[in-house]
Design an enzyme around this catalytic site. Structure first.
Site, PDB file in Angstrom:
ATOM      1  CD1 TRP A  74      -8.732  15.583  10.607  1.00 23.18           C
ATOM      2  CD2 TRP A  74     -10.441  15.578   9.171  1.00 23.18           C
ATOM      3  NE1 TRP A  74      -8.218  15.480   9.335  1.00 23.18           N
ATOM      4  CE2 TRP A  74      -9.238  15.477   8.435  1.00 23.18           C
ATOM      5  CE3 TRP A  74     -11.650  15.606   8.470  1.00 23.18           C
ATOM      6  CZ2 TRP A  74      -9.208  15.390   7.034  1.00 23.18           C
ATOM      7  CZ3 TRP A  74     -11.628  15.519   7.079  1.00 23.18           C
ATOM      8  CH2 TRP A  74     -10.427  15.411   6.377  1.00 23.18           C
ATOM      9  CG  ASP A 118     -12.723  10.784  12.779  1.00 24.95           C
ATOM     10  OD1 ASP A 118     -12.127   9.760  12.376  1.00 24.95           O
ATOM     11  OD2 ASP A 118     -12.762  11.855  12.143  1.00 24.95           O
ATOM     12  CE  LYS A 140      -6.355  10.292   6.457  1.00 23.94           C
ATOM     13  NZ  LYS A 140      -7.256  10.994   7.330  1.00 23.94           N
TER      14      LYS A 140
END
Ligand SMILES: *Cc1c(COP(=O)(O)O)cnc(C)c1O
Length: 359
Positions: free
Chosen positions: A102, A171, A195
Site C-alpha cells: 500500500w 494511511d 477493513k
C-alpha cells in the site's frame, strides 16, 4: 447454527450485533417510516444519524478540536492523490516510507504531484520489517511525511508513531479504531471503512484545520478537504447507509469499553495466533516480531500443495476467507475488531488439528 468466522481482509466481518440492529431498523428507522437508505441526507433523521456518528468517532479517538472529521467517498486510494493535492501547500517535495504494497501505491500516485523522497524502504527484504530509525533519510523541506501504519497485505505494523519535523500523513485503513492513538501527532489520518470500521463506500479522514485550504491549482472541489469540511461532508450526497452502519459500529465500540479495551483484546488475539504459528514448527510467519500486525496475520504452510486442502477444510469448519493475497501467497487471517477471541481460538484449534492430520 452460529455464523462462520470470516477472516477476510476487506470488506471484512462486522459485529453481529450491528448487523442485527441494521436488520431490525431496515424497513423503518425508529418510527420514521423510512429505511436509512431512503432518507434525504439533509432531512432531520439522517442529520441526527450523521451527527451522532461523528460525535462518537471523535469521542472514541479523542480527536482534538482543531481537527475536522470527514466522511467521504472514493476509498483510501483516492486519498493517495488527495494527500498531495491538499498537503503540498506550495512545496514540491514529500517524504514517504515504503513498507509494503500500500505504501508503494501511495508513492506511485504522489509522484504525479511532487518529487517523492523515499525516506525509508524495506522492499529489499520483501517488506518483512520496518527500517531502523537511525537509517531514515527524511528531508527537512518535505511538505509532509506519509506512511502506512499497518500494511494489510504484508502484515507489517508500526506500533509507535514516527517522529517527524513535518506533518505526518498516515494511511490507517486497516488499523484505525483497533487501539487508542494520539491524533494530535498527525496532520492527516485516513482510512477506507471496509477493513475495521464499516461497509465499503465510506472513507474517514481526520485532518488538522491549519493544513486545509491551500490545494494545488486545479484541485476539484470534491477532492478539497476544506470544501468538504465546510459543508460537513455534505457538499454532495454522502454515502449515507455506510455512514449509518459506521455509526452503529462506533456505538458498539463504546459499549465494548472503547479503544483501550479493544487494543488489549486485539493484542491478545494476535499474540494467541502468532504463538500458535511460532510454536508449531509447521506454520510460518515471515515478519520481524517487532513489527507484526495485530490486524493481518499472513502465514505459510510447509508445502504449497497443502494450501488447497487447508482452505477447503477450514471452510467446512466454519473458518472463511483465509487465502493469502495473490502477491504474497499462503494464508492470511485478518482479525479486526469484529473478530471475537473465540474466532481466533477456533482458527488456532483448527490449525493444530490440520497439522496433526497432515503434518
Ligand atoms: C485496503 C487498503 C487500501 C485501499 O483501500 P480502498 O478503499 O479500496 O481504496 C489502501 N491502504 C490500505 C492500508 C488498505 O488496507
Amino acid at each position: 447454527m452460529p455464523r462462520p468466522y470470516n477472516f477476510s481482509a476487506g470488506p471484512a466481518m462486522l459485529p453481529e450485533a450491528v448487523l442485527e440492529q441494521a436488520k431490525a431498523e431496515m424497513l423503518d428507522w425508529r418510527g420514521s417510516g423510512m429505511s436509512v437508505m431512503e432518507m434525504s441526507h439533509r432531512g432531520k433523521e439522517f442529520v441526527l444519524i450523521a451527527e451522532q456518528a461523528e460525535a462518537d468517532l471523535r469521542e472514541l479517538l479523542n480527536v482534538p478540536t482543531n481537527y475536522k472529521t470527514l466522511f467521504l467517498q472514493g476509498g483510501a486510494s483516492s486519498q493517495f492523490a488527495m494527500v498531495p493535492m491538499n498537503l503540498l501547500r506550495g512545496k514540491s517535495k514529500a517524504d514517504y516510507f515504503n513498507t509494503g504494497q500500500w505504501s508503494k501505491k501511495a508513492i506511485a500516485e504522489a509522484k504525479k504531484f511532487c518529487q517523492v523522497n523515499v525516506a525509508a524502504s524495506s522492499e529489499s527484504v520483501n517488506f518483512t520489517t520496518v527500517p531502523a530509525r537511525n537509517s531514515w533519510n527524511c528531508d527537512p523541506d518535505a511538505a509532509y511525511l506519509h506512511y502506512t501504519p499497518n500494511e494489510t497485505i504484508n502484515g507489517v505494523e508500526m506500533h509507535t508513531i514516527p517522529e517527524a519535523s513535518v506533518p505526518l500523513a498516515a494511511d490507517f485503513s486497516s488499523t484505525l479504531l483497533s487501539r487508542p492513538i494520539d491524533v494530535s501527532k498527525f496532520g492527516v489520518i485516513y482510512a477506507g471503512a471496509q477493513k475495521n470500521i464499516g461497509p465499503a463506500g465510506l472513507t474517514i479522514v481526520i485532518v488538522r484545520e491549519d493544513l486545509m485550504g491551500q490545494t494545488v491549482a486545479g484541485t476539484p472541489t470534491m477532492l478539497d478537504y476544506a470544501a468538504m469540511a465546510k459543508d460537513g461532508s455534505m457538499y454532495n450526497t454522502p454515502p449515507t447507509y455506510a455512514w449509518y452502519i459506521a455509526g452503529l459500529v462506533f456505538q458498539w465500540l463504546k459499549a465494548q469499553g472503547g479503544l483501550a479495551a479493544m487494543g488489549e483484546r486485539n493484542q491478545a488475539k494476535a499474540a494467541l495466533l502468532y504463538k500458535a504459528i511460532d510454536e508449531s514448527g509447521f506454520y510460518k510467519n515471515p515478519v520481524d516480531p517487532a513489527y507484526r500486525s495485530w490486524m493481518n496475520v499472513p502465514f505459510t504452510l510447509p508445502d504449497e500443495a497443502l494450501d488447497k486442502p487447508f482452505l477447503a477444510e477450514a471452510k467446512a469448519a466454519g473458518l472463511l476467507t483465509l487465502s493469502g493475497h495473490r502477491s504474497v501467497g499462503g494464508m492470511r487471517a485478518s482479525i479486526y475488531n469484529a473478530m471475537p477471541t473465540e474466532g481466533v481460538q477456533a482458527l488456532v484449534d483448527f490449525m493444530a488439528d490440520f497439522q496433526k492430520r497432515r503434518g
